[in-house]
Design a protein around this motif. Sequence first.
Motif, PDB file in Angstrom:
ATOM      1  N   ILE A   1       7.117  79.230   2.949  1.00 49.34           N
ATOM      2  CA  ILE A   1       8.155  78.422   3.588  1.00 49.34           C
ATOM      3  C   ILE A   1       8.387  77.194   2.716  1.00 49.34           C
ATOM      4  CG2 ILE A   1       8.874  77.237   5.670  1.00 49.34           C
ATOM      5  CD1 ILE A   1       8.453  80.255   5.961  1.00 49.34           C
ATOM      6  N   PRO A   2       9.587  76.983   2.193  1.00 48.46           N
ATOM      7  CA  PRO A   2       9.805  75.857   1.275  1.00 48.46           C
ATOM      8  C   PRO A   2       9.712  74.515   1.994  1.00 48.46           C
ATOM      9  CG  PRO A   2      11.560  77.513   1.119  1.00 48.46           C
ATOM     10  CD  PRO A   2      10.779  77.821   2.352  1.00 48.46           C
ATOM     11  N   GLU A   3       9.362  73.502   1.216  1.00 47.43           N
ATOM     12  CA  GLU A   3       9.530  72.128   1.665  1.00 47.43           C
ATOM     13  C   GLU A   3      11.036  71.862   1.689  1.00 47.43           C
ATOM     14  OE1 GLU A   3       8.625  68.305   2.902  1.00 47.43           O
ATOM     15  OE2 GLU A   3       7.171  69.923   2.551  1.00 47.43           O
ATOM     16  N   LEU A   4      11.528  71.378   2.837  1.00 48.82           N
ATOM     17  CA  LEU A   4      12.975  71.257   3.008  1.00 48.82           C
ATOM     18  C   LEU A   4      13.594  70.426   1.891  1.00 48.82           C
ATOM     19  CD1 LEU A   4      15.465  71.857   4.678  1.00 48.82           C
ATOM     20  CD2 LEU A   4      14.933  69.853   6.102  1.00 48.82           C
ATOM     21  N   GLY A   5      12.952  69.352   1.517  1.00 47.83           N
ATOM     22  CA  GLY A   5      13.511  68.490   0.491  1.00 47.83           C
ATOM     23  C   GLY A   5      13.579  69.137  -0.875  1.00 47.83           C
ATOM     24  N   SER A   6      12.777  70.208  -1.136  1.00 45.57           N
ATOM     25  CA  SER A   6      12.787  70.861  -2.442  1.00 45.57           C
ATOM     26  C   SER A   6      13.949  71.824  -2.613  1.00 45.57           C
ATOM     27  CB  SER A   6      11.470  71.617  -2.655  1.00 45.57           C
ATOM     28  OG  SER A   6      11.354  72.694  -1.738  1.00 45.57           O
ATOM     29  N   VAL A   7      14.608  72.218  -1.485  1.00 42.65           N
ATOM     30  CA  VAL A   7      15.764  73.118  -1.576  1.00 42.65           C
ATOM     31  C   VAL A   7      17.045  72.450  -1.093  1.00 42.65           C
ATOM     32  CG1 VAL A   7      14.385  75.209  -1.416  1.00 42.65           C
ATOM     33  CG2 VAL A   7      15.170  74.109   0.682  1.00 42.65           C
ATOM     34  N   ALA A   8      16.905  71.342  -0.370  1.00 44.32           N
ATOM     35  CA  ALA A   8      18.084  70.626   0.129  1.00 44.32           C
ATOM     36  C   ALA A   8      17.788  69.140   0.106  1.00 44.32           C
ATOM     37  CB  ALA A   8      18.441  71.085   1.539  1.00 44.32           C
ATOM     38  N   ARG A   9      18.280  68.463  -0.893  1.00 44.48           N
ATOM     39  CA  ARG A   9      18.009  67.039  -1.020  1.00 44.48           C
ATOM     40  C   ARG A   9      18.705  66.274   0.105  1.00 44.48           C
ATOM     41  NH1 ARG A   9      18.702  65.727  -7.490  1.00 44.48           N
ATOM     42  NH2 ARG A   9      17.050  67.149  -8.222  1.00 44.48           N
ATOM     43  N   GLY A  10      17.971  65.331   0.661  1.00 49.00           N
ATOM     44  CA  GLY A  10      18.520  64.482   1.714  1.00 49.00           C
ATOM     45  C   GLY A  10      18.388  65.058   3.106  1.00 49.00           C
ATOM     46  N   ALA A  11      18.033  66.344   3.258  1.00 53.86           N
ATOM     47  CA  ALA A  11      17.873  66.939   4.593  1.00 53.86           C
ATOM     48  C   ALA A  11      16.628  66.377   5.244  1.00 53.86           C
ATOM     49  CB  ALA A  11      17.788  68.454   4.483  1.00 53.86           C
ATOM     50  N   ARG A  12      16.692  66.144   6.549  1.00 54.71           N
ATOM     51  CA  ARG A  12      15.589  65.507   7.259  1.00 54.71           C
ATOM     52  C   ARG A  12      14.957  66.426   8.295  1.00 54.71           C
ATOM     53  NH1 ARG A  12      15.212  60.074   6.435  1.00 54.71           N
ATOM     54  NH2 ARG A  12      16.929  59.079   5.294  1.00 54.71           N
ATOM     55  N   SER A  13      15.764  67.088   9.114  1.00 55.86           N
ATOM     56  CA  SER A  13      15.241  67.887  10.218  1.00 55.86           C
ATOM     57  C   SER A  13      15.282  69.356   9.838  1.00 55.86           C
ATOM     58  CB  SER A  13      16.056  67.649  11.494  1.00 55.86           C
ATOM     59  OG  SER A  13      15.619  68.500  12.532  1.00 55.86           O
ATOM     60  N   ALA A  14      14.112  69.978   9.745  1.00 60.33           N
ATOM     61  CA  ALA A  14      14.043  71.383   9.388  1.00 60.33           C
ATOM     62  C   ALA A  14      14.590  72.267  10.490  1.00 60.33           C
ATOM     63  CB  ALA A  14      12.593  71.765   9.069  1.00 60.33           C
TER      64      ALA A  14
ATOM     65  N   LYS B   1       2.805  74.582  12.223  1.00 59.25           N
ATOM     66  CA  LYS B   1       2.938  75.731  13.132  1.00 59.25           C
ATOM     67  C   LYS B   1       4.180  75.597  14.007  1.00 59.25           C
ATOM     68  CE  LYS B   1      -0.783  75.245  15.408  1.00 59.25           C
ATOM     69  NZ  LYS B   1      -0.934  73.878  14.904  1.00 59.25           N
ATOM     70  N   SER B   2       4.335  74.446  14.627  1.00 62.00           N
ATOM     71  CA  SER B   2       5.444  74.271  15.576  1.00 62.00           C
ATOM     72  C   SER B   2       6.785  74.371  14.868  1.00 62.00           C
ATOM     73  CB  SER B   2       5.302  72.926  16.290  1.00 62.00           C
ATOM     74  OG  SER B   2       4.083  72.871  17.013  1.00 62.00           O
ATOM     75  N   THR B   3       6.898  73.714  13.706  1.00 57.05           N
ATOM     76  CA  THR B   3       8.155  73.801  12.954  1.00 57.05           C
ATOM     77  C   THR B   3       8.439  75.235  12.553  1.00 57.05           C
ATOM     78  OG1 THR B   3       7.821  71.556  12.125  1.00 57.05           O
ATOM     79  CG2 THR B   3       9.372  72.956  10.932  1.00 57.05           C
ATOM     80  N   THR B   4       7.407  75.944  12.084  1.00 61.85           N
ATOM     81  CA  THR B   4       7.580  77.344  11.703  1.00 61.85           C
ATOM     82  C   THR B   4       7.990  78.186  12.904  1.00 61.85           C
ATOM     83  OG1 THR B   4       5.942  77.093   9.936  1.00 61.85           O
ATOM     84  CG2 THR B   4       6.427  79.320  10.668  1.00 61.85           C
ATOM     85  N   SER B   5       7.371  77.944  14.064  1.00 67.23           N
ATOM     86  CA  SER B   5       7.690  78.725  15.259  1.00 67.23           C
ATOM     87  C   SER B   5       9.144  78.506  15.698  1.00 67.23           C
ATOM     88  CB  SER B   5       6.731  78.339  16.394  1.00 67.23           C
ATOM     89  OG  SER B   5       5.397  78.594  16.028  1.00 67.23           O
ATOM     90  N   ILE B   6       9.584  77.244  15.720  1.00 70.93           N
ATOM     91  CA  ILE B   6      10.958  76.939  16.142  1.00 70.93           C
ATOM     92  C   ILE B   6      11.958  77.532  15.168  1.00 70.93           C
ATOM     93  CG2 ILE B   6      12.595  75.080  16.560  1.00 70.93           C
ATOM     94  CD1 ILE B   6      10.225  73.355  17.463  1.00 70.93           C
ATOM     95  N   CYS B   7      11.726  77.341  13.861  1.00 71.87           N
ATOM     96  CA  CYS B   7      12.663  77.857  12.872  1.00 71.87           C
ATOM     97  C   CYS B   7      12.710  79.377  12.896  1.00 71.87           C
ATOM     98  CB  CYS B   7      12.272  77.360  11.490  1.00 71.87           C
ATOM     99  SG  CYS B   7      12.472  75.575  11.267  1.00 71.87           S
ATOM    100  N   LEU B   8      11.549  80.022  13.121  1.00 73.25           N
ATOM    101  CA  LEU B   8      11.522  81.476  13.210  1.00 73.25           C
ATOM    102  C   LEU B   8      12.298  81.947  14.432  1.00 73.25           C
ATOM    103  CD1 LEU B   8      10.448  84.170  12.105  1.00 73.25           C
ATOM    104  CD2 LEU B   8       8.357  83.799  13.456  1.00 73.25           C
ATOM    105  N   ALA B   9      12.128  81.239  15.554  1.00 71.91           N
ATOM    106  CA  ALA B   9      12.844  81.610  16.778  1.00 71.91           C
ATOM    107  C   ALA B   9      14.346  81.415  16.628  1.00 71.91           C
ATOM    108  CB  ALA B   9      12.299  80.793  17.945  1.00 71.91           C
TER     109      ALA B   9
END
Length: 727
Positions: free
Chosen positions: A479-492, A538-546
């Motif tokens: 799972i990428p670090e959000l900032g490494s694929v989208a500069r300036g993004a804050r909420s995954a 875990k929680s971020t992964t679970s929400i994004c997966l859902a």
Amino acid sequence: MMQAPVPVPYAEAIYAEPVLSTGAPRKGLGQLDPRLFLALLKRHIRLFAIAVCSVLVATAAVTLLLPHRYTATTKILLDPRKEHLASSEEVLSSLPAESTVVDTEVEVLNSPALARRVATSLNLCKDPEFARPSTKDATRRFRRCVDKLTKSLSVRRASLTYVINLSFTSKSPAKAAQIANQFAEVYLAQQIEAKQDATATASDWFSERLAELRKQVLADDAAVQQYKIDNNLQSAAGSSLTEQEISSDNQSLSSARVQVAEDQARLDTALAQLAGGSKGDDVGEALASPVIQHLREQRTALSVKVAALQNDFRPGYPPLDRAKSELADIDDQIGQEIKRTITNLEAKLRVSQQRANAIAANLAGAKGALTANSRAMVRLNELERNAQASRTLYESYLNRYKEISSQRGLAQADARIVSRADPPTKLSSPSITLNAAIGGVLSLVCGSIAVALAELLRSGLQTSDDITQELHVKALGAIPELGSVARGARSAIDFVADHRLSAFPEAFRSLRVSVLGMDSGRVVRSVAITSALPREGKSTTSICLARTAALQGWRVLLIDCDLRRPGISGMFPELPRGGLLEAVAGDRPLADAVVRDGVSGADFLLLPDNAGTDQDIFGSEAFSRLLSEAKARYDLVILDTAPVLPVADTRILAQKVDAVVCIARWKQTPRRAVAHALRILESLNANTVGVVLTRVDMAEQAATGYGDAEYYFKYYKDYYTSRSLVG
């Protein structure tokens, strides 16, 4: 439940030593990929650069601080070819053309004695480079000067030749050349002096010895002449007849003594046989006697007759008695004959002894006569031999004295200088080129060691190779670090819904495909997302997966199962809480307890803020019925659970779901902690389908994670777009 295949038990992974990972499956020595090492170097490029720069700076500092020195070299040839102005042999011979001689002369050049002569000739004791002027003790100052000269001198043989390279190192180029040449000149002068001293010493000794020998020759000649006059031996000659007689008697005496020994041996042998119990019939002399042989034949015939009569008649029969009487007579005759044989042997021995004694007496008389006649001649011969020896010795000494006298002033050294030292123009030490090469190699070695140590001490997981080879489970993705694929993004969790065609939500779609397609023989409807330690994502992964699954039309239910730290509930403060506990308690049906995500359409089953309890909620039958109902109503049920190591709730939930996914933070979570969590899950027969790395820096992984899919991100990143699809 069916369990995903595990090649090696997790206990081995936990207690095994860490394996150096380079980001790709291991290969044999014959299949080493240089890009693996390049990726490893990029992974620790800062540490490598610091180590290399540190060593290079240290090398440069040492090079600058070391004193500058110059080395001058003189070449000396040990030349066996000499000019022989005189044909006579030298007192001190030239060096032989042998290889070992060169090594010997190298040691002579290195000797302190030669250094002392150089120091004296150049007055180096007053030079501050070789002696301390402040030292008041002259002996100590001179000794220190000689030690310095010896240490600065280098004498080496040039390969297997007869050339010797004499090098001297000094702070001054001119001084280095001067001292090197002086060493060579003193060495050659020392050879010439040694030969001259030897010649002078030999000449003086021969002169004294000749005077003594001259007197001895005169005295010996006078003694010979006087003896001839005193004994009237002017024309004396030896008696050849007496000498012939002595020679003949010597031969006769030897023959007589051999005969005595032979007769004595025969007699001794016969007596020894008789003493040993023999009747004499086996004595050698008796066997040769015709009389005894005839008697033995008669006895044999009579013995046969007696034996025949004894078989036919009893004792007392007259013919038998006569036969026995005749047999006894024959035995007596044989005994008498043997005695006569022994007597003859004794007589023969006495005759031989008398003959030998007579010859010996005659020989003694002849020798006495020869001695009396030749005594004067023997003495004369002795005197003549002495006189001749004295004369020969005197002549040889006289010739050698003349040869040595002719050699004075013609001594030559056994070596010559073929190349004198010139003042050097280049530094000999420190060698900038050599130091730079050594510093470069040493810096690379130290940098490599630092990188290797850093890699060995690295405890986190960084590549899929780390997961498969060290944890022995499947790597489900990264799972990428959000900032490494989208500069300036804050909420995954918002980004996956707003930018559905970007690389970030695609990682969760790939994760869903990996999880649901792990076991083709079963249907996976419920998945537990867990980790070994807290704050792994875990929680971020679970929400994004859902959300990604719901946005693709899946019916998804996300359940917050972390009673101590409800992660999902905390990310949506606007949504009502407590649905999970109410549904488990039966206060509300599942359909009323869930809340709908207005962004993706997924349903959430949340916890209140203070959900901590000591009751076994997840192990209850009510939760099992709730989970079964959820699996019947939804295509995918995701459980956001607590970490495995600190909390027991996840261990209960892992046995109830179809699949368990373990989350590990990229480069942060210790691999031993993950291995321990996997071992716990394995002991519960949980279907752990694999491990997912979270918060992966795609830029760094693309540079250092050779072998992973993320390594090739730069080739396929154009497939994604960060453009928002909302509004």
